[in-house]
Scaffold this motif. Sequence first.
Motif, mmCIF file in Angstrom:
data_model
loop_
_atom_site.group_PDB
_atom_site.id
_atom_site.type_symbol
_atom_site.label_atom_id
_atom_site.label_comp_id
_atom_site.label_asym_id
_atom_site.label_seq_id
_atom_site.Cartn_x
_atom_site.Cartn_y
_atom_site.Cartn_z
ATOM 1 N N TYR A 1 5.190 13.829 -1.842
ATOM 2 C CA TYR A 1 5.311 13.092 -3.095
ATOM 3 C C TYR A 1 4.383 11.884 -3.142
ATOM 4 O O TYR A 1 3.825 11.563 -4.189
ATOM 5 N N GLU A 2 4.210 11.231 -2.005
ATOM 6 C CA GLU A 2 3.493 9.964 -1.967
ATOM 7 C C GLU A 2 1.976 10.100 -1.955
ATOM 8 O O GLU A 2 1.264 9.151 -2.269
ATOM 9 N N ALA A 3 1.451 11.265 -1.540
ATOM 10 C CA ALA A 3 -0.003 11.393 -1.372
ATOM 11 C C ALA A 3 -0.623 12.452 -2.266
ATOM 12 O O ALA A 3 -1.800 12.765 -2.120
ATOM 13 N N THR A 4 0.140 12.979 -3.202
ATOM 14 C CA THR A 4 -0.355 14.139 -3.955
ATOM 15 C C THR A 4 -1.576 13.825 -4.812
ATOM 16 O O THR A 4 -2.409 14.695 -5.046
ATOM 17 N N ASP A 5 -1.705 12.579 -5.293
ATOM 18 C CA ASP A 5 -2.857 12.242 -6.123
ATOM 19 C C ASP A 5 -3.866 11.381 -5.365
ATOM 20 O O ASP A 5 -4.665 10.666 -5.952
ATOM 21 N N SER A 6 -3.826 11.448 -4.031
ATOM 22 C CA SER A 6 -4.794 10.714 -3.216
ATOM 23 C C SER A 6 -6.201 11.255 -3.445
ATOM 24 O O SER A 6 -6.408 12.451 -3.659
ATOM 25 N N ARG A 7 -7.192 10.360 -3.370
ATOM 26 C CA ARG A 7 -8.595 10.769 -3.467
ATOM 27 C C ARG A 7 -9.122 11.302 -2.141
ATOM 28 O O ARG A 7 -10.248 11.770 -2.070
ATOM 29 N N HIS A 8 -8.312 11.218 -1.083
ATOM 30 C CA HIS A 8 -8.830 11.445 0.265
ATOM 31 C C HIS A 8 -8.254 12.690 0.942
ATOM 32 O O HIS A 8 -8.340 12.829 2.154
ATOM 33 N N LEU A 9 -7.666 13.598 0.183
ATOM 34 C CA LEU A 9 -7.055 14.787 0.789
ATOM 35 C C LEU A 9 -8.116 15.775 1.258
ATOM 36 O O LEU A 9 -9.152 15.946 0.597
ATOM 37 N N PRO A 10 -7.858 16.477 2.357
ATOM 38 C CA PRO A 10 -6.742 16.244 3.268
ATOM 39 C C PRO A 10 -6.999 15.012 4.141
ATOM 40 O O PRO A 10 -8.142 14.750 4.542
ATOM 41 N N ILE A 11 -5.946 14.276 4.418
ATOM 42 C CA ILE A 11 -6.050 13.066 5.244
ATOM 43 C C ILE A 11 -6.174 13.488 6.708
ATOM 44 O O ILE A 11 -5.301 14.187 7.225
ATOM 45 N N PRO A 12 -7.241 13.092 7.399
ATOM 46 C CA PRO A 12 -7.361 13.482 8.804
ATOM 47 C C PRO A 12 -6.416 12.688 9.705
ATOM 48 O O PRO A 12 -6.221 11.494 9.509
ATOM 49 N N TYR B 1 0.845 -1.195 0.000
ATOM 50 C CA TYR B 1 0.000 0.000 0.000
ATOM 51 C C TYR B 1 0.878 1.242 0.000
ATOM 52 O O TYR B 1 2.096 1.156 0.075
ATOM 53 N N SER B 2 0.233 2.407 -0.102
ATOM 54 C CA SER B 2 0.974 3.658 -0.085
ATOM 55 C C SER B 2 0.131 4.720 0.589
ATOM 56 O O SER B 2 -1.051 4.506 0.897
ATOM 57 N N MET B 3 0.703 5.899 0.787
ATOM 58 C CA MET B 3 -0.033 7.000 1.387
ATOM 59 C C MET B 3 -1.183 7.459 0.499
ATOM 60 O O MET B 3 -2.112 8.102 0.975
ATOM 61 N N ARG B 4 -1.157 7.146 -0.777
ATOM 62 C CA ARG B 4 -2.273 7.493 -1.665
ATOM 63 C C ARG B 4 -3.566 6.800 -1.236
ATOM 64 O O ARG B 4 -4.661 7.238 -1.570
ATOM 65 N N GLN B 5 -3.426 5.676 -0.517
ATOM 66 C CA GLN B 5 -4.588 4.883 -0.133
ATOM 67 C C GLN B 5 -5.022 5.109 1.315
ATOM 68 O O GLN B 5 -6.028 4.553 1.737
ATOM 69 N N VAL B 6 -4.281 5.916 2.049
ATOM 70 C CA VAL B 6 -4.609 6.136 3.456
ATOM 71 C C VAL B 6 -5.744 7.147 3.569
ATOM 72 O O VAL B 6 -5.631 8.280 3.094
ATOM 73 N N ARG B 7 -6.834 6.745 4.220
ATOM 74 C CA ARG B 7 -7.999 7.623 4.385
ATOM 75 C C ARG B 7 -7.937 8.403 5.684
ATOM 76 O O ARG B 7 -8.476 9.511 5.768
ATOM 77 N N PHE C 1 1.905 20.571 4.405
ATOM 78 C CA PHE C 1 1.184 19.790 5.406
ATOM 79 C C PHE C 1 -0.297 20.162 5.451
ATOM 80 O O PHE C 1 -1.161 19.296 5.543
ATOM 81 N N LYS C 2 -0.585 21.455 5.410
ATOM 82 C CA LYS C 2 -1.973 21.909 5.606
ATOM 83 C C LYS C 2 -2.872 21.496 4.457
ATOM 84 O O LYS C 2 -4.089 21.350 4.646
ATOM 85 N N GLU C 3 -2.322 21.325 3.260
ATOM 86 C CA GLU C 3 -3.119 20.858 2.138
ATOM 87 C C GLU C 3 -3.286 19.342 2.161
ATOM 88 O O GLU C 3 -4.291 18.811 1.680
ATOM 89 N N LEU C 4 -2.313 18.666 2.708
ATOM 90 C CA LEU C 4 -2.312 17.203 2.679
ATOM 91 C C LEU C 4 -2.990 16.578 3.892
ATOM 92 O O LEU C 4 -3.524 15.464 3.800
ATOM 93 N N PHE C 5 -2.956 17.277 5.038
ATOM 94 C CA PHE C 5 -3.457 16.692 6.284
ATOM 95 C C PHE C 5 -4.336 17.683 7.032
ATOM 96 O O PHE C 5 -4.101 18.895 6.986
ATOM 97 N N SER C 6 -5.328 17.165 7.731
ATOM 98 C CA SER C 6 -6.102 17.961 8.681
ATOM 99 C C SER C 6 -5.983 17.297 10.042
ATOM 100 O O SER C 6 -6.258 16.097 10.182
ATOM 101 N N VAL C 7 -5.537 18.038 11.021
ATOM 102 C CA VAL C 7 -5.275 17.485 12.347
ATOM 103 C C VAL C 7 -6.471 17.759 13.249
ATOM 104 O O VAL C 7 -6.946 18.892 13.333
ATOM 105 N N GLN C 8 -6.937 16.721 13.922
ATOM 106 C CA GLN C 8 -8.101 16.848 14.797
ATOM 107 C C GLN C 8 -7.774 16.238 16.160
ATOM 108 O O GLN C 8 -7.531 15.039 16.256
ATOM 109 N N GLU C 9 -7.762 17.092 17.164
ATOM 110 C CA GLU C 9 -7.449 16.630 18.514
ATOM 111 C C GLU C 9 -8.685 16.062 19.192
ATOM 112 O O GLU C 9 -9.790 16.612 19.060
#
Length: 330
Positions: A97-108, A67-73, A162-170
């Motif tokens: 590089y690994e998640a730029t074409d992910s369908r799930h951006l931003p990854i929580p 698997y890769s980061m492209r598949q991480v939801r 980071f902010k485009e690729l991930f959303s952080v939720q505490e």
Amino acid sequence: MGNRAPSDMEIKVITLGTAGGPQWWRTGAGQDLKISYGISTAVVVGDDVYLIDAGYGAAHQLIRAGYSMRQVRAIFVTHLHSDHTSDLPAILLYSLYEATDSRHLPIPIFGPASSPIEGELADQNKCFGPKVNGIQGMVENLEYAFNADLFDRMEHGLRAGFKELFSVQELQTPEAAENFTINDVYSDEAVTVRAAQVDHATMKPAFAFRFDTPKGSVTISGDTAPCDELVELAEGSEILLHEAINQDWMDAMYPAGVELSPMKQAALLHHQESHSTVREACEVADKAKVKRLVLHHLVPGNLPSSSWAAAANRENGEVIVAEDLDIFIL
């Protein structure tokens, strides 16, 4: 996941890494040297991955599993000890590089909130201040620490940050509550995730996560001493992945009747108050009526499976000692 319904998907759990503790657990020597990978687990629904914890080598193991980061939801962090987070920098940075074409951006990314600090270091060392970081502070400080790399890749390589690729939720914890359950931390068409605060002694908050899927439930204990909250969260799960510490190893490390150094006394107390033996993990699984108990986050991480299996004494249900990259099908 295309047009297939979640109920048609294969659902599996992959133990990317099974070693607990901030150590490189070694077996063998020379070219036969083997190092167990740090704690990290993937719940996989079809082609989508839900990543729980990011110990040493988690990203490497995710790739080895196919698997890769492209598949991480989504990413879930049980608590902020280093053996659960040490590969988070690699995951964040390489995702440019690994998640730029992910369908799930931003990854929580879900994890503990900041918490008040108590003790001498709060007053004597300005590094700590009144609170220790939660997952938000950890990610923000990693962004700051690697800003030379990030600036170059974002400014000149036109990469997302980071902010485009991930959303952080505490995950917030009520101040008056020692232990509690958070319903519906995350949900999509395939899974619903709940969390319970578990008993990891001085590391607070610490969470267990339960994944409810069309083919059954998976609960991941995180680091914990036996506690009712985990039993309630895991009730009726098809699989419970539970941490374990080896009692024989403990007895050898901290022999009875021998005066221990202050550091060793502190380590012994941590192991006794913050973790679960194999027998205790079996008791939790039996109370929760779990079908399959999978032992992982093994301390020490370099014992043969037989050393763990000898203490497994469930009244009802199966006990499996996980190894790196084992696969369990729901």
